[in-house]
Write an enzyme that holds these catalytic residues in place. Structure first.
Site, PDB file in Angstrom:
ATOM      1  N   ASP A  12     -16.601 -10.565  48.307  1.00  0.00           N
ATOM      2  CA  ASP A  12     -16.650 -10.240  46.886  1.00  0.00           C
ATOM      3  C   ASP A  12     -16.871  -8.721  46.789  1.00  0.00           C
ATOM      4  OD1 ASP A  12     -17.084 -10.586  44.034  1.00  0.00           O
ATOM      5  OD2 ASP A  12     -19.221 -10.364  44.456  1.00  0.00           O
ATOM      6  N   ASP A  14     -18.069  -6.748  43.345  1.00  0.00           N
ATOM      7  CA  ASP A  14     -19.076  -6.308  42.370  1.00  0.00           C
ATOM      8  C   ASP A  14     -20.444  -6.905  42.678  1.00  0.00           C
ATOM      9  OD1 ASP A  14     -17.464  -4.720  40.468  1.00  0.00           O
ATOM     10  OD2 ASP A  14     -16.363  -6.590  40.252  1.00  0.00           O
TER      11      ASP A  14
END
Length: 229
Positions: A12, A14
Protein backbone atom coordinates in the site's frame (compact mmCIF):
# COMPACT_ATOMS: atom_id res chain seq x y z
CA UNK A 1 3.25 -17.83 15.35
CA UNK A 2 3.77 -19.55 12.00
CA UNK A 3 4.20 -17.49 8.84
CA UNK A 4 4.09 -18.96 5.34
CA UNK A 5 7.00 -18.17 2.99
CA UNK A 6 6.01 -15.86 0.12
CA UNK A 7 7.29 -15.21 -3.41
CA UNK A 8 5.80 -11.75 -4.12
CA UNK A 9 5.18 -8.57 -2.09
CA UNK A 10 2.55 -5.84 -2.53
CA UNK A 11 2.76 -2.44 -0.83
CA UNK A 12 0.00 0.00 0.00
CA UNK A 13 1.21 3.61 -0.28
CA UNK A 14 -0.71 6.16 1.83
CA UNK A 15 0.11 5.92 5.51
CA UNK A 16 2.51 3.02 4.87
CA UNK A 17 5.24 4.35 2.55
CA UNK A 18 4.24 8.04 2.58
CA UNK A 19 2.91 10.12 5.48
CA UNK A 20 -0.04 11.30 3.39
CA UNK A 21 -2.75 10.09 5.81
CA UNK A 22 -2.09 13.16 7.98
CA UNK A 23 -2.32 15.35 4.88
CA UNK A 24 -5.68 13.83 3.87
CA UNK A 25 -6.96 14.74 7.33
CA UNK A 26 -5.78 18.35 6.93
CA UNK A 27 -7.23 18.59 3.41
CA UNK A 28 -10.65 17.23 4.34
CA UNK A 29 -10.83 19.26 7.56
CA UNK A 30 -10.05 22.42 5.57
CA UNK A 31 -13.07 21.69 3.36
CA UNK A 32 -15.59 20.66 6.03
CA UNK A 33 -14.57 23.47 8.43
CA UNK A 34 -16.30 25.93 6.10
CA UNK A 35 -19.57 24.27 7.10
CA UNK A 36 -18.78 24.02 10.82
CA UNK A 37 -18.09 20.27 10.62
CA UNK A 38 -15.32 18.01 11.97
CA UNK A 39 -13.50 15.30 10.05
CA UNK A 40 -13.12 12.88 12.96
CA UNK A 41 -10.72 9.98 13.40
CA UNK A 42 -13.75 7.63 13.49
CA UNK A 43 -14.88 8.84 10.07
CA UNK A 44 -11.30 8.62 8.79
CA UNK A 45 -11.10 4.96 9.88
CA UNK A 46 -14.18 4.14 7.80
CA UNK A 47 -12.60 5.72 4.73
CA UNK A 48 -8.96 4.62 4.79
CA UNK A 49 -8.44 2.53 1.66
CA UNK A 50 -11.57 3.77 -0.12
CA UNK A 51 -11.54 4.95 -3.72
CA UNK A 52 -11.95 8.67 -4.45
CA UNK A 53 -15.67 8.60 -5.29
CA UNK A 54 -16.45 6.34 -2.30
CA UNK A 55 -14.66 8.75 0.04
CA UNK A 56 -16.47 11.80 -1.34
CA UNK A 57 -19.89 10.11 -1.18
CA UNK A 58 -19.37 9.05 2.45
CA UNK A 59 -18.05 12.39 3.74
CA UNK A 60 -20.81 14.40 2.05
CA UNK A 61 -23.48 12.04 3.37
CA UNK A 62 -22.11 11.50 6.92
CA UNK A 63 -21.45 15.21 7.54
CA UNK A 64 -24.54 16.36 5.63
CA UNK A 65 -22.51 18.82 3.55
CA UNK A 66 -24.36 21.25 1.23
CA UNK A 67 -22.37 20.06 -1.80
CA UNK A 68 -22.33 17.14 -4.21
CA UNK A 69 -19.66 14.42 -4.03
CA UNK A 70 -18.34 15.77 -7.35
CA UNK A 71 -17.92 19.24 -5.84
CA UNK A 72 -16.17 17.70 -2.85
CA UNK A 73 -13.71 15.93 -5.19
CA UNK A 74 -12.95 19.23 -6.96
CA UNK A 75 -12.30 20.97 -3.62
CA UNK A 76 -10.15 18.03 -2.47
CA UNK A 77 -7.97 18.25 -5.56
CA UNK A 78 -7.26 21.92 -4.84
CA UNK A 79 -6.17 21.00 -1.31
CA UNK A 80 -4.05 18.07 -2.52
CA UNK A 81 -2.18 20.28 -4.99
CA UNK A 82 -1.11 22.46 -2.05
CA UNK A 83 -0.30 19.70 0.45
CA UNK A 84 0.90 16.56 -1.35
CA UNK A 85 4.10 17.68 -3.11
CA UNK A 86 6.02 17.81 0.20
CA UNK A 87 4.91 14.46 1.62
CA UNK A 88 7.65 12.44 3.38
CA UNK A 89 8.65 8.77 3.38
CA UNK A 90 7.82 6.93 6.61
CA UNK A 91 10.53 5.18 8.67
CA UNK A 92 11.76 1.85 7.29
CA UNK A 93 9.88 2.04 3.98
CA UNK A 94 12.77 3.14 1.77
CA UNK A 95 15.15 0.58 3.25
CA UNK A 96 12.71 -2.32 2.75
CA UNK A 97 11.71 -1.38 -0.81
CA UNK A 98 15.33 -0.85 -1.89
CA UNK A 99 16.37 -4.11 -0.19
CA UNK A 100 13.75 -6.22 -2.00
CA UNK A 101 14.54 -4.47 -5.28
CA UNK A 102 18.28 -5.08 -4.88
CA UNK A 103 17.62 -8.77 -4.16
CA UNK A 104 15.49 -8.98 -7.36
CA UNK A 105 12.44 -9.90 -5.28
CA UNK A 106 9.15 -9.18 -7.12
CA UNK A 107 7.35 -6.16 -5.64
CA UNK A 108 4.27 -4.19 -6.67
CA UNK A 109 2.37 -1.09 -5.54
CA UNK A 110 -1.35 -1.40 -4.77
CA UNK A 111 -2.78 2.01 -3.82
CA UNK A 112 -6.36 3.25 -3.71
CA UNK A 113 -5.06 6.60 -4.97
CA UNK A 114 -5.78 7.83 -8.47
CA UNK A 115 -2.84 8.04 -10.85
CA UNK A 116 -3.17 11.84 -10.77
CA UNK A 117 -2.97 11.95 -6.96
CA UNK A 118 -0.02 9.51 -7.03
CA UNK A 119 1.97 11.89 -9.22
CA UNK A 120 1.21 14.84 -6.91
CA UNK A 121 2.73 12.82 -4.05
CA UNK A 122 5.85 11.45 -5.72
CA UNK A 123 6.94 13.71 -8.57
CA UNK A 124 8.74 16.37 -6.51
CA UNK A 125 10.81 14.18 -4.15
CA UNK A 126 10.17 10.46 -4.54
CA UNK A 127 10.43 9.46 -8.20
CA UNK A 128 13.59 7.39 -7.67
CA UNK A 129 12.04 5.33 -4.88
CA UNK A 130 8.79 4.62 -6.70
CA UNK A 131 10.61 3.79 -9.93
CA UNK A 132 11.67 0.58 -8.14
CA UNK A 133 8.10 -0.74 -8.45
CA UNK A 134 7.79 -2.36 -11.89
CA UNK A 135 4.04 -2.95 -11.35
CA UNK A 136 1.67 -0.31 -10.03
CA UNK A 137 -2.09 -0.46 -9.50
CA UNK A 138 -4.07 2.76 -8.87
CA UNK A 139 -7.42 1.77 -7.40
CA UNK A 140 -9.25 5.01 -8.22
CA UNK A 141 -8.03 4.99 -11.86
CA UNK A 142 -7.88 1.31 -12.82
CA UNK A 143 -11.12 0.09 -14.45
CA UNK A 144 -10.32 -3.47 -13.35
CA UNK A 145 -10.54 -2.46 -9.68
CA UNK A 146 -14.32 -2.41 -9.42
CA UNK A 147 -14.56 -1.91 -5.65
CA UNK A 148 -12.31 -0.24 -3.09
CA UNK A 149 -10.91 -1.83 0.06
CA UNK A 150 -12.16 -3.75 2.16
CA UNK A 151 -13.00 -5.71 -1.01
CA UNK A 152 -10.09 -7.77 -2.36
CA UNK A 153 -10.22 -6.37 -5.92
CA UNK A 154 -7.10 -4.18 -5.81
CA UNK A 155 -4.79 -6.90 -4.47
CA UNK A 156 -6.07 -9.52 -6.92
CA UNK A 157 -5.61 -7.08 -9.84
CA UNK A 158 -2.15 -6.10 -8.57
CA UNK A 159 -1.03 -9.74 -8.16
CA UNK A 160 -2.18 -10.51 -11.70
CA UNK A 161 0.34 -7.98 -13.03
CA UNK A 162 3.26 -10.16 -11.96
CA UNK A 163 4.32 -12.29 -14.96
CA UNK A 164 4.67 -15.34 -12.70
CA UNK A 165 0.94 -15.20 -11.76
CA UNK A 166 1.49 -15.98 -8.07
CA UNK A 167 -1.31 -17.58 -6.09
CA UNK A 168 -2.82 -15.31 -3.41
CA UNK A 169 -1.20 -17.34 -0.62
CA UNK A 170 2.22 -16.64 -2.20
CA UNK A 171 1.72 -12.87 -1.79
CA UNK A 172 2.50 -10.73 1.25
CA UNK A 173 0.77 -7.35 1.61
CA UNK A 174 1.97 -4.36 3.66
CA UNK A 175 -0.86 -2.14 4.92
CA UNK A 176 -1.63 0.50 7.52
CA UNK A 177 -5.43 0.60 7.34
CA UNK A 178 -8.12 -1.71 8.75
CA UNK A 179 -9.92 -1.77 5.38
CA UNK A 180 -6.66 -2.60 3.61
CA UNK A 181 -5.98 -5.51 5.96
CA UNK A 182 -9.52 -6.81 5.38
CA UNK A 183 -9.00 -6.50 1.62
CA UNK A 184 -5.73 -8.46 1.71
CA UNK A 185 -7.27 -11.14 3.91
CA UNK A 186 -10.31 -11.39 1.61
CA UNK A 187 -7.86 -11.85 -1.28
CA UNK A 188 -6.34 -14.83 0.56
CA UNK A 189 -3.02 -13.10 1.27
CA UNK A 190 -0.92 -12.69 4.41
CA UNK A 191 -0.72 -9.09 5.57
CA UNK A 192 1.70 -7.10 7.73
CA UNK A 193 -0.02 -4.13 9.36
CA UNK A 194 1.65 -0.92 10.55
CA UNK A 195 -1.36 0.83 12.08
CA UNK A 196 -1.92 4.39 13.20
CA UNK A 197 -0.87 4.49 16.87
CA UNK A 198 -4.33 5.83 17.81
CA UNK A 199 -6.04 2.71 16.48
CA UNK A 200 -7.71 0.42 19.02
CA UNK A 201 -5.60 -2.78 19.15
CA UNK A 202 -8.79 -4.86 18.82
CA UNK A 203 -9.10 -3.54 15.25
CA UNK A 204 -5.78 -5.09 14.22
CA UNK A 205 -6.65 -8.74 14.83
CA UNK A 206 -7.18 -9.61 11.14
CA UNK A 207 -3.51 -8.90 10.35
CA UNK A 208 -0.98 -11.73 10.09
CA UNK A 209 1.59 -9.56 11.88
CA UNK A 210 1.29 -6.10 13.50
CA UNK A 211 4.31 -3.77 13.77
CA UNK A 212 4.85 -0.30 15.21
CA UNK A 213 7.07 0.60 12.26
CA UNK A 214 8.44 -0.93 9.05
CA UNK A 215 11.83 -0.52 10.75
CA UNK A 216 10.86 -3.51 12.92
CA UNK A 217 10.18 -5.87 10.00
CA UNK A 218 12.34 -9.02 9.71
CA UNK A 219 12.08 -10.22 6.09
CA UNK A 220 13.31 -13.75 6.80
CA UNK A 221 10.22 -14.72 8.82
CA UNK A 222 8.27 -14.74 5.54
CA UNK A 223 11.08 -16.42 3.60
CA UNK A 224 12.28 -13.11 2.15
CA UNK A 225 16.02 -12.36 1.86
CA UNK A 226 17.29 -11.00 5.20
CA UNK A 227 18.79 -7.53 5.48
CA UNK A 228 22.54 -7.50 4.90
CA UNK A 229 23.46 -5.55 8.00
Amino acid sequence: MEFTPVTHVLFDMDGLILNTENLYTVAFQNIVSKYGKDYTFELKLKLMGSQTHETANTIVKELDLPMTPEEFIIESKKQFELLFPDTEVLPGAKRLIEHLHNKNFPIGLATSSSEESYHLKIDKHHQALFSLFPYKTFGSSDPNVKRGKPYPDIFLVAANKFPENPKPEQCLVFEDAVNGVKAAKAAGMQVVMVPDQRLDKRMTTDATLVLNSLEDFKPEIFGLPPFDD
